[in-house]
Enzyme design. Structure first.
Site, PDB file in Angstrom:
ATOM      1  N   ASP A  51     -10.698   3.427   4.273  1.00 49.48           N
ATOM      2  CA  ASP A  51     -11.121   2.024   4.272  1.00 49.48           C
ATOM      3  C   ASP A  51     -12.946   1.929   3.663  1.00 49.48           C
ATOM      4  O   ASP A  51     -12.976   0.737   4.070  1.00 49.48           O
ATOM      5  CB  ASP A  51     -10.456   1.535   5.222  1.00 49.48           C
ATOM      6  CG  ASP A  51      -9.862   0.513   5.317  1.00 49.48           C
ATOM      7  OD1 ASP A  51      -9.689  -0.198   3.680  1.00 49.48           O
ATOM      8  OD2 ASP A  51      -8.948  -0.048   6.236  1.00 49.48           O
ATOM      9  N   LYS A  66       0.903  -1.258  -0.038  1.00 45.98           N
ATOM     10  CA  LYS A  66       0.000  -0.148  -0.071  1.00 45.98           C
ATOM     11  C   LYS A  66       0.729   1.241  -0.183  1.00 45.98           C
ATOM     12  O   LYS A  66       0.957   2.083  -0.675  1.00 45.98           O
ATOM     13  CB  LYS A  66      -0.616   0.048   1.242  1.00 45.98           C
ATOM     14  CG  LYS A  66      -2.320  -1.162   0.789  1.00 45.98           C
ATOM     15  CD  LYS A  66      -2.689  -1.390   2.553  1.00 45.98           C
ATOM     16  CE  LYS A  66      -3.913  -2.352   1.982  1.00 45.98           C
ATOM     17  NZ  LYS A  66      -4.370  -2.513   3.508  1.00 45.98           N
ATOM     18  N   GLN A 125      -4.286  -1.340   9.477  1.00 43.75           N
ATOM     19  CA  GLN A 125      -4.808  -1.861   8.838  1.00 43.75           C
ATOM     20  C   GLN A 125      -5.180  -3.353   9.616  1.00 43.75           C
ATOM     21  O   GLN A 125      -4.809  -3.093  11.364  1.00 43.75           O
ATOM     22  CB  GLN A 125      -3.537  -3.084   8.933  1.00 43.75           C
ATOM     23  CG  GLN A 125      -2.926  -3.997   7.730  1.00 43.75           C
ATOM     24  CD  GLN A 125      -3.918  -4.462   6.581  1.00 43.75           C
ATOM     25  OE1 GLN A 125      -4.035  -3.130   6.174  1.00 43.75           O
ATOM     26  NE2 GLN A 125      -3.971  -5.319   6.406  1.00 43.75           N
TER      27      GLN A 125
END
Ligand code: GUN
Length: 293
Positions: free
Chosen positions: A117, A50, A94
Protein backbone atom coordinates in the site's frame (compact mmCIF):
# COMPACT_ATOMS: atom_id res chain seq x y z
CA UNK A 1 -14.63 21.58 -25.62
CA UNK A 2 -16.07 18.21 -24.77
CA UNK A 3 -13.72 16.02 -22.81
CA UNK A 4 -12.54 12.62 -23.86
CA UNK A 5 -13.20 9.97 -21.22
CA UNK A 6 -10.21 8.28 -19.58
CA UNK A 7 -11.39 4.68 -19.38
CA UNK A 8 -9.87 3.63 -16.06
CA UNK A 9 -11.80 0.37 -16.12
CA UNK A 10 -10.18 -0.67 -19.40
CA UNK A 11 -6.71 0.58 -18.45
CA UNK A 12 -6.93 -1.24 -15.10
CA UNK A 13 -8.06 -4.43 -16.87
CA UNK A 14 -5.03 -4.23 -19.17
CA UNK A 15 -2.68 -3.82 -16.18
CA UNK A 16 -4.34 -6.76 -14.38
CA UNK A 17 -3.87 -8.88 -17.50
CA UNK A 18 -0.20 -7.85 -17.67
CA UNK A 19 0.26 -8.82 -14.01
CA UNK A 20 -1.58 -12.09 -14.60
CA UNK A 21 0.72 -12.84 -17.53
CA UNK A 22 3.96 -12.47 -15.52
CA UNK A 23 2.80 -14.40 -12.42
CA UNK A 24 3.03 -17.93 -13.91
CA UNK A 25 6.60 -17.21 -15.04
CA UNK A 26 7.76 -16.33 -11.49
CA UNK A 27 9.79 -18.93 -9.54
CA UNK A 28 7.02 -19.04 -6.91
CA UNK A 29 3.49 -17.81 -6.21
CA UNK A 30 3.21 -14.40 -4.49
CA UNK A 31 0.89 -14.13 -1.50
CA UNK A 32 -1.05 -11.02 -0.48
CA UNK A 33 -2.52 -10.72 3.03
CA UNK A 34 -5.48 -8.35 3.35
CA UNK A 35 -6.56 -7.36 6.86
CA UNK A 36 -9.92 -5.75 7.56
CA UNK A 37 -11.18 -4.75 10.98
CA UNK A 38 -14.87 -4.03 11.61
CA UNK A 39 -17.95 -4.09 9.44
CA UNK A 40 -17.92 -1.01 7.24
CA UNK A 41 -19.89 -2.30 4.22
CA UNK A 42 -18.01 -0.25 1.60
CA UNK A 43 -14.64 -1.45 2.96
CA UNK A 44 -15.81 -5.07 2.82
CA UNK A 45 -16.82 -4.58 -0.83
CA UNK A 46 -13.35 -3.20 -1.65
CA UNK A 47 -11.57 -5.96 0.26
CA UNK A 48 -13.58 -8.73 -1.37
CA UNK A 49 -12.65 -7.27 -4.78
CA UNK A 50 -8.98 -7.15 -3.79
CA UNK A 51 -9.06 -10.79 -2.70
CA UNK A 52 -10.94 -11.91 -5.82
CA UNK A 53 -8.68 -10.03 -8.25
CA UNK A 54 -5.56 -11.35 -6.52
CA UNK A 55 -6.74 -14.89 -7.20
CA UNK A 56 -7.76 -13.97 -10.77
CA UNK A 57 -4.18 -12.79 -11.36
CA UNK A 58 -2.89 -16.18 -10.23
CA UNK A 59 -1.69 -15.15 -6.78
CA UNK A 60 -2.57 -16.46 -3.33
CA UNK A 61 -4.44 -14.29 -0.88
CA UNK A 62 -5.10 -14.42 2.84
CA UNK A 63 -8.30 -12.64 3.82
CA UNK A 64 -8.15 -11.76 7.52
CA UNK A 65 -11.38 -10.37 8.95
CA UNK A 66 -11.34 -9.13 12.55
CA UNK A 67 -14.36 -7.93 14.55
CA UNK A 68 -14.88 -4.19 15.12
CA UNK A 69 -14.05 -4.50 18.83
CA UNK A 70 -10.66 -6.17 18.28
CA UNK A 71 -8.09 -4.53 20.59
CA UNK A 72 -5.38 -2.44 18.95
CA UNK A 73 -2.72 -4.73 20.46
CA UNK A 74 -4.35 -7.75 18.81
CA UNK A 75 -4.40 -6.08 15.37
CA UNK A 76 -0.77 -5.04 15.85
CA UNK A 77 0.14 -8.62 16.83
CA UNK A 78 -1.62 -10.08 13.76
CA UNK A 79 0.14 -7.68 11.39
CA UNK A 80 3.50 -8.34 13.10
CA UNK A 81 2.98 -12.06 12.53
CA UNK A 82 2.30 -11.44 8.82
CA UNK A 83 5.46 -9.33 8.63
CA UNK A 84 7.44 -12.23 10.12
CA UNK A 85 5.81 -14.90 7.93
CA UNK A 86 8.23 -15.77 5.10
CA UNK A 87 5.35 -17.01 2.90
CA UNK A 88 3.63 -13.59 2.89
CA UNK A 89 4.83 -11.13 0.23
CA UNK A 90 2.39 -8.26 0.63
CA UNK A 91 0.35 -6.86 3.53
CA UNK A 92 -2.58 -4.49 3.15
CA UNK A 93 -4.49 -3.17 6.16
CA UNK A 94 -7.75 -1.71 4.89
CA UNK A 95 -8.39 1.85 6.12
CA UNK A 96 -10.15 3.39 7.90
CA UNK A 97 -9.70 1.32 11.06
CA UNK A 98 -12.22 1.56 13.92
CA UNK A 99 -11.79 4.73 15.99
CA UNK A 100 -10.14 2.99 18.96
CA UNK A 101 -7.21 1.86 16.80
CA UNK A 102 -4.39 4.25 15.88
CA UNK A 103 -3.67 3.42 12.23
CA UNK A 104 -0.06 4.55 12.56
CA UNK A 105 0.63 1.92 15.29
CA UNK A 106 -0.60 -0.76 12.90
CA UNK A 107 1.15 0.57 9.78
CA UNK A 108 4.39 0.84 11.79
CA UNK A 109 4.64 -2.96 12.14
CA UNK A 110 4.27 -3.70 8.41
CA UNK A 111 7.60 -4.92 7.05
CA UNK A 112 8.45 -2.16 4.51
CA UNK A 113 9.42 -4.88 1.99
CA UNK A 114 5.79 -6.10 2.15
CA UNK A 115 4.22 -2.63 2.12
CA UNK A 116 2.10 -3.02 -1.02
CA UNK A 117 0.00 0.00 0.00
CA UNK A 118 3.08 2.23 0.21
CA UNK A 119 1.97 3.66 3.55
CA UNK A 120 4.85 2.87 5.92
CA UNK A 121 7.33 5.57 6.96
CA UNK A 122 9.93 3.81 4.80
CA UNK A 123 7.80 3.84 1.64
CA UNK A 124 6.59 7.42 2.21
CA UNK A 125 10.14 8.56 2.98
CA UNK A 126 11.55 6.90 -0.11
CA UNK A 127 8.86 8.55 -2.25
CA UNK A 128 9.57 11.95 -0.67
CA UNK A 129 13.30 11.49 -1.30
CA UNK A 130 12.78 10.40 -4.91
CA UNK A 131 14.11 6.89 -4.23
CA UNK A 132 12.61 3.75 -5.78
CA UNK A 133 10.07 1.92 -3.65
CA UNK A 134 6.51 0.70 -3.32
CA UNK A 135 4.06 3.49 -4.21
CA UNK A 136 0.52 4.01 -2.85
CA UNK A 137 -1.87 2.41 -5.31
CA UNK A 138 -4.53 5.07 -5.96
CA UNK A 139 -2.13 7.95 -6.66
CA UNK A 140 0.13 5.72 -8.74
CA UNK A 141 -2.98 4.82 -10.72
CA UNK A 142 -3.66 8.53 -11.25
CA UNK A 143 -0.24 8.99 -12.84
CA UNK A 144 -0.82 5.96 -15.11
CA UNK A 145 -4.15 7.48 -16.20
CA UNK A 146 -2.56 10.89 -16.82
CA UNK A 147 0.11 9.22 -18.99
CA UNK A 148 -2.56 7.27 -20.88
CA UNK A 149 -3.73 10.54 -22.46
CA UNK A 150 -0.44 10.72 -24.34
CA UNK A 151 0.09 14.27 -23.10
CA UNK A 152 3.57 15.21 -21.89
CA UNK A 153 3.45 15.59 -18.09
CA UNK A 154 6.73 17.48 -17.57
CA UNK A 155 6.12 21.15 -16.80
CA UNK A 156 2.38 20.79 -16.30
CA UNK A 157 0.73 22.55 -13.37
CA UNK A 158 -0.87 19.92 -11.14
CA UNK A 159 -3.31 20.88 -8.38
CA UNK A 160 -4.10 18.11 -5.90
CA UNK A 161 -7.12 18.74 -3.67
CA UNK A 162 -6.61 17.00 -0.35
CA UNK A 163 -3.55 16.17 1.72
CA UNK A 164 -4.36 12.66 2.92
CA UNK A 165 -1.63 10.11 3.54
CA UNK A 166 -3.46 7.66 1.27
CA UNK A 167 -3.89 9.89 -1.79
CA UNK A 168 -3.21 13.66 -1.69
CA UNK A 169 0.36 13.75 -0.41
CA UNK A 170 1.69 10.79 -2.40
CA UNK A 171 -0.14 12.00 -5.55
CA UNK A 172 1.66 15.34 -5.24
CA UNK A 173 5.05 13.63 -4.87
CA UNK A 174 4.39 11.23 -7.76
CA UNK A 175 3.50 14.09 -10.11
CA UNK A 176 6.56 15.98 -8.86
CA UNK A 177 8.62 12.95 -9.86
CA UNK A 178 7.14 13.38 -13.36
CA UNK A 179 8.59 16.93 -13.41
CA UNK A 180 5.21 18.58 -12.88
CA UNK A 181 4.79 21.79 -10.88
CA UNK A 182 2.61 20.70 -7.99
CA UNK A 183 0.34 22.50 -5.54
CA UNK A 184 -1.50 20.74 -2.72
CA UNK A 185 -4.77 22.47 -1.79
CA UNK A 186 -6.68 21.70 1.40
CA UNK A 187 -9.47 23.00 3.62
CA UNK A 188 -7.57 26.19 4.52
CA UNK A 189 -6.56 27.05 0.96
CA UNK A 190 -7.72 30.49 -0.16
CA UNK A 191 -9.53 31.01 -3.47
CA UNK A 192 -9.70 27.38 -4.41
CA UNK A 193 -11.64 28.11 -7.61
CA UNK A 194 -8.87 30.32 -9.01
CA UNK A 195 -6.20 27.84 -7.98
CA UNK A 196 -8.06 24.98 -9.67
CA UNK A 197 -8.37 27.08 -12.83
CA UNK A 198 -4.55 27.24 -12.93
CA UNK A 199 -4.35 23.44 -13.13
CA UNK A 200 -3.38 21.63 -16.30
CA UNK A 201 -4.03 18.47 -14.28
CA UNK A 202 -6.62 18.59 -11.50
CA UNK A 203 -6.71 15.78 -8.94
CA UNK A 204 -9.59 16.18 -6.46
CA UNK A 205 -9.33 13.72 -3.56
CA UNK A 206 -11.46 15.16 -0.77
CA UNK A 207 -14.54 12.94 -0.65
CA UNK A 208 -17.09 15.72 -1.17
CA UNK A 209 -19.74 14.96 -3.77
CA UNK A 210 -19.53 17.20 -6.87
CA UNK A 211 -17.60 19.84 -4.94
CA UNK A 212 -15.47 20.97 -7.88
CA UNK A 213 -17.59 23.15 -10.14
CA UNK A 214 -17.39 23.21 -13.93
CA UNK A 215 -16.04 26.76 -14.03
CA UNK A 216 -13.15 25.73 -11.75
CA UNK A 217 -11.80 23.62 -14.61
CA UNK A 218 -9.43 25.16 -17.10
CA UNK A 219 -10.17 24.67 -20.80
CA UNK A 220 -8.17 21.66 -21.95
CA UNK A 221 -7.34 20.35 -18.47
CA UNK A 222 -6.93 16.72 -17.47
CA UNK A 223 -9.31 15.93 -14.57
CA UNK A 224 -8.56 12.85 -12.46
CA UNK A 225 -11.45 12.50 -10.02
CA UNK A 226 -10.43 10.38 -7.03
CA UNK A 227 -13.66 10.92 -5.07
CA UNK A 228 -16.18 8.12 -4.66
CA UNK A 229 -19.29 9.47 -2.94
CA UNK A 230 -22.66 7.80 -2.53
CA UNK A 231 -25.58 10.22 -2.97
CA UNK A 232 -29.36 9.78 -3.03
CA UNK A 233 -30.76 9.00 -6.48
CA UNK A 234 -34.54 9.42 -6.19
CA UNK A 235 -34.78 9.21 -10.00
CA UNK A 236 -33.81 5.52 -9.66
CA UNK A 237 -36.54 4.92 -7.09
CA UNK A 238 -37.16 5.60 -3.45
CA UNK A 239 -34.15 5.02 -1.20
CA UNK A 240 -31.83 4.36 -4.17
CA UNK A 241 -28.32 5.81 -4.37
CA UNK A 242 -25.62 6.31 -6.98
CA UNK A 243 -21.89 7.01 -6.96
CA UNK A 244 -20.51 10.42 -7.91
CA UNK A 245 -17.05 11.90 -7.80
CA UNK A 246 -15.69 15.08 -6.23
CA UNK A 247 -16.29 16.85 -9.56
CA UNK A 248 -19.54 18.09 -11.12
CA UNK A 249 -18.93 15.79 -14.07
CA UNK A 250 -21.05 17.21 -16.91
CA UNK A 251 -20.01 20.82 -16.36
CA UNK A 252 -16.34 19.85 -15.95
CA UNK A 253 -16.44 17.61 -19.03
CA UNK A 254 -17.65 20.59 -21.08
CA UNK A 255 -14.30 22.31 -20.41
CA UNK A 256 -11.72 19.61 -19.81
CA UNK A 257 -9.79 17.80 -22.55
CA UNK A 258 -9.75 14.55 -20.57
CA UNK A 259 -11.76 13.40 -17.58
CA UNK A 260 -12.18 10.24 -15.51
CA UNK A 261 -15.74 9.05 -14.85
CA UNK A 262 -17.00 7.87 -11.45
CA UNK A 263 -17.38 4.94 -11.27
CA UNK A 264 -14.96 3.48 -13.81
CA UNK A 265 -12.12 5.98 -13.63
CA UNK A 266 -9.52 6.13 -10.87
CA UNK A 267 -11.25 3.51 -8.69
CA UNK A 268 -10.42 0.39 -10.73
CA UNK A 269 -6.75 1.43 -10.92
CA UNK A 270 -6.29 0.97 -7.16
CA UNK A 271 -6.64 -2.81 -7.28
CA UNK A 272 -4.65 -3.18 -10.50
CA UNK A 273 -1.77 -1.22 -8.94
CA UNK A 274 -2.06 -3.30 -5.76
CA UNK A 275 -1.58 -6.48 -7.80
CA UNK A 276 1.41 -4.88 -9.53
CA UNK A 277 2.91 -3.92 -6.16
CA UNK A 278 2.39 -7.45 -4.85
CA UNK A 279 4.41 -8.89 -7.72
CA UNK A 280 7.12 -6.24 -7.34
CA UNK A 281 7.30 -6.77 -3.54
CA UNK A 282 7.55 -10.55 -3.94
CA UNK A 283 10.30 -10.29 -6.56
CA UNK A 284 12.29 -7.74 -4.60
CA UNK A 285 12.11 -9.59 -1.26
CA UNK A 286 12.75 -13.04 -2.72
CA UNK A 287 15.51 -11.92 -5.08
CA UNK A 288 13.59 -12.81 -8.23
CA UNK A 289 14.19 -10.84 -11.45
CA UNK A 290 11.85 -7.83 -11.58
CA UNK A 291 9.36 -8.09 -14.47
CA UNK A 292 8.65 -4.95 -16.52
CA UNK A 293 5.29 -3.79 -15.19
N1 GUN B 1 -9.20 2.57 1.95
C1 GUN B 1 -9.59 3.17 0.81
N2 GUN B 1 -8.62 3.04 -0.13
C2 GUN B 1 -7.63 2.32 0.43
C3 GUN B 1 -6.36 1.87 -0.04
O1 GUN B 1 -5.94 2.10 -1.17
N3 GUN B 1 -5.63 1.17 0.85
C4 GUN B 1 -6.06 0.94 2.12
N4 GUN B 1 -5.26 0.26 2.93
N5 GUN B 1 -7.21 1.35 2.59
C5 GUN B 1 -8.00 2.04 1.74
Amino acid sequence: MSARIIDGKAIAATLRIQVGAVVPALPGQPTLAVVIVGDDPASHVYVRSKVKETAAAGMRSLHIELPADTAEAEVVARVKALSADPDVDGILVQLPLPAHIDPQRVLDVIDPQKDVDGLTDTSAGRLALGKPGLRPCTPYGCVVLAKSTGEKLAGKNVVVLGRSILVGRPAALLFLAEDCTVTIAHSKTRDLAALCRSADILVPAIGRAQFVQGDWVRDGAIVLDVGINRVPAPEKGEGKTRLVGDVAFDAAAARAAWITPVPGGVGPMTIACLLRNTVLAACDRRGWALPAL
